[in-house]
Structure formats: C-alpha cells, structure tokens
Write a protein that holds these residues in place. Structure first.
Motif, mmCIF file in Angstrom:
data_model
loop_
_atom_site.group_PDB
_atom_site.id
_atom_site.type_symbol
_atom_site.label_atom_id
_atom_site.label_comp_id
_atom_site.label_asym_id
_atom_site.label_seq_id
_atom_site.Cartn_x
_atom_site.Cartn_y
_atom_site.Cartn_z
ATOM 1 N N ARG A 1 0.813 -1.219 0.000
ATOM 2 C CA ARG A 1 0.000 0.000 0.000
ATOM 3 C C ARG A 1 0.844 1.266 0.000
ATOM 4 N NH1 ARG A 1 -2.993 -2.428 4.705
ATOM 5 N NH2 ARG A 1 -1.811 -0.838 5.779
ATOM 6 N N ASP B 1 4.143 2.284 -5.025
ATOM 7 C CA ASP B 1 3.411 2.075 -6.273
ATOM 8 C C ASP B 1 4.360 1.707 -7.407
ATOM 9 O OD1 ASP B 1 1.026 2.701 -5.053
ATOM 10 O OD2 ASP B 1 0.998 4.778 -5.753
ATOM 11 N N ASP B 2 3.905 0.832 -8.283
ATOM 12 C CA ASP B 2 4.621 0.425 -9.494
ATOM 13 C C ASP B 2 6.079 0.050 -9.241
ATOM 14 O OD1 ASP B 2 2.292 0.996 -11.005
ATOM 15 O OD2 ASP B 2 2.858 3.118 -11.058
ATOM 16 N N GLY C 1 10.325 2.701 -7.401
ATOM 17 C CA GLY C 1 8.885 2.914 -7.484
ATOM 18 C C GLY C 1 8.588 4.324 -7.017
ATOM 19 N N THR C 2 7.342 4.583 -6.709
ATOM 20 C CA THR C 2 6.952 5.891 -6.182
ATOM 21 C C THR C 2 6.146 5.690 -4.902
ATOM 22 O OG1 THR C 2 4.950 5.924 -7.540
ATOM 23 C CG2 THR C 2 6.885 7.053 -8.435
ATOM 24 N N HIS D 1 3.146 5.913 -2.507
ATOM 25 C CA HIS D 1 1.718 5.805 -2.832
ATOM 26 C C HIS D 1 1.022 7.164 -2.798
ATOM 27 C CE1 HIS D 1 -2.220 4.028 -3.208
ATOM 28 N NE2 HIS D 1 -2.616 4.731 -2.166
#
Length: 97
Positions: A52, A55-56, A74-75, A77
């Motif tokens: 959670r 992201d990605d 990633g980044t 969320h």
C-alpha cells in the motif's frame, strides 16, 4: 500535518523497498541462487510489506561472479516522490581445494 503524513508514506515505502532489496540480494547471491529467485523473493516481500505504500515497483537484479546488485524503484503511494534503493552483496562461490 499533511507533510507528516506524506513523509510517513514515503518512509514506509522506502523501508519496504530496502527490506525487499536486502532479502532479494541474499537469495540471489548464494551458491545455488539466481536472479529469478531473487526477483520472486523481492516481489513477494514487497506485496507483504509495502503493497500500500510503494506504487509500481520494479526490481532489477544483476548477479555477477563477484557482486550481486539489487535495485528496487517505485513511487510513494499517491505522491510523485520517487523511491529507489540499491543493495550490493558479494556473490558466493565454491573454491575447490
């Protein structure tokens, strides 16, 4: 207060990426390890820890004769903040006597 919440999300995402990269490096670097095993390990741990908060996520593993390198990117969320973690570990090998 909003800044604290954003810092928390980024921090937990970074910790999840760091833990997954460490674990994947240990899995890939052993004598019978492989990049594929490390990759699967990283994705499993990311799903458990940072699903959670990161992201990605992308996982890149390079297992060389002396060094194994794992990079997870990633980044955070819901935020445009990048998270990138790179771990290096010595690759194990068997030296005949």
């Amino acid at each position: 207060m909003l800044l604290f919440g954003q810092a928390f999300v980024w921090g937990v995402g970074w910790l999840a990426a760091q833990a997954a990269a460490d674990h994947a490096a240990q899995t890939a670097r052993v004598v019978d390890g492989s990049e594929a095993a490390g990759n699967a390990d990283a994705h499993d741990l990311l799903a458990q820890l940072g699903g959670r908060f990161l992201d990605d996520p992308t996982v890149h593993i390079q297992r060389g004769p002396w060094t194994t390198t794992v990079t997870i990117a990633g980044t955070a969320h819901g935020l445009p903040l990048p998270i990138t973690v790179t771990v290096h570990a010595p690759t194990e090998s068997v030296v005949p006597r």
